[in-house]
Design an enzyme around this catalytic site. Structure first.
Site, PDB file in Angstrom:
ATOM      1  CB  THR A   1      -0.932   0.009   1.226  1.00  0.00           C
ATOM      2  OG1 THR A   1      -1.795  -1.130   1.159  1.00  0.00           O
ATOM      3  CG2 THR A   1      -1.774   1.269   1.288  1.00  0.00           C
TER       4      THR A   1
ATOM      5  CB  SER B   1       2.423  -7.702   1.804  1.00  0.00           C
ATOM      6  OG  SER B   1       1.131  -7.592   2.369  1.00  0.00           O
TER       7      SER B   1
ATOM      8  CG  ASP C   1      -2.824  -7.451   4.174  1.00  0.00           C
ATOM      9  OD1 ASP C   1      -3.124  -6.652   5.075  1.00  0.00           O
ATOM     10  OD2 ASP C   1      -3.528  -7.633   3.161  1.00  0.00           O
TER      11      ASP C   1
END
Length: 320
Positions: free
Chosen positions: A12, A53, A85
């Site tokens: 992100t 991830s 994550d």
């Protein structure tokens, strides 16, 4: 002047929000273009890969490990940007397989680069500050998010979207950043570092639940898995039927590691009945007391890759 190696991996922190509000990966990592300058830090930046991830596994973790091993004589610290994550798993893997004195700092973001209140650039700058600070040496791998410093051994993601998602329920926050200071509250005991990893070993993680039977455990045993992690109930207990499935796995010499599915506390053999932790331990199951299921999976993977004896494996998994 401190020389810091930056390894961007995606996530992100490197993504952007499109016109519909969906977060997506772009061709360019916005952090590469960001003007992050410190008078005492020289950066060498590499885009080692650009992946969400969820797409990162042990092969990518091993690639990071090898790059950092190559860098140990040329840099004063390493910063890794990563999706949140699986960030705790990559941090734990590196912490378990690397023995270097310089800081290795992992950071990420919960909001993408062009969202209102984006936290990526701030976390990145914070990670660079921590990596360049002399008090960060010899602490293993650490995670820096939201003005907090966490040890890779204990940190976990606790909220799906909140920027304050990372916490260390068992140990507490390792340190804090203020505008002028980096403050550490405790030191960690030395951990055993094992560098060799066979990424092809098959070790599933299974969460226990009320009424669980042993059927799936027997199916997995017959599939010739290399080991299994069971996130057991409470301090480390299972139903009678699941306990019989564990016995079937152990009879096939498949390592069975017990952790707790509870958010906080440690797994420990307390109850002495069929399915209770005491009888599971007596039957040959190993308790990994202070880590969660995904981290126990990586630790078992590393332990088996280094051909540890059963006694050594038990000590290794049980230790902090």
């Amino acid at each position: 002047m401190k020389k810091i190696l930056v390894l961007h991996t995606g996530g992100t922190i490197s993504m952007h929000e499109d016109a519909d509000g969906d977060v997506e990966t772009g061709d360019e990592n916005p952090l590469v273009q960001a003007k992050v300058t410190f008078p005492n830090i020289e950066l060498e930046v590499e885009n080692i890969f650009n992946l969400p991830s969820e797409h990162i596994g042990p092969s990518h973790m091993l690639q990071l490990q090898k790059r950092i091993s190559e860098a140990k004589n040329d840099f004063d610290g390493v910063v890794i940007t990563h999706g949140t994550d699986t960030l705790e798993e990559t941090a734990f893997f590196l912490d378990s397989t690397l023995k270097v004195s310089f800081p290795i700092v992992i950071t990420g973001a919960m909001r993408s680069s062009n969202e209102l209140g984006s936290d990526g650039l701030y976390n990145y700058q914070s990670a660079l500050r921590v990596a360049a600070d002399d008090t960060s040496k010899n602490r293993g791998v650490i995670v820096v998010m939201n003005d907090e410093i966490h040890a890779a051994r204990f940190v976990t993601k606790t909220h799906t979207t909140n920027v304050a998602t990372f916490a260390s329920p068992l140990s507490g926050t390792m340190g804090l950043l203020t505008k002028r200071q980096i403050i550490y509250f405790y030191d960690l005991p030395q951990r055993e570092v094992l560098p060799d990893v066979d990424i092809n070993k098959n070790i599933p993680v299974l969460k226990a639940y009320a009424g669980m039977d042993g059927q799936l455990l027997k199916i997995l045993a017959d599939a010739n898995i290399d080991g299994i992690i069971i996130e057991a109930l409470g301090a480390g207990n299972l139903s009678r039927e699941a306990a019989r499935g564990v016995a079937y796995l152990l009879a096939k010499n498949t390592p069975v590691v017990i952790v707790s599915r509870s958010f906080n506390g440690v797994a420990a053999p307390v109850y002495d009945y069929l399915g209770g932790g005491v009888q599971l331990e007596k039957s040959g199951a190993i308790f990994a007391s202070s880590i969660n299921g995904p981290k126990a999976r990586l630790k078992l993977l590393i332990g088996l890759s280094n051909n540890l004896s059963k006694e050594h494996l038990e000590t290794y998994l049980h230790g902090i």
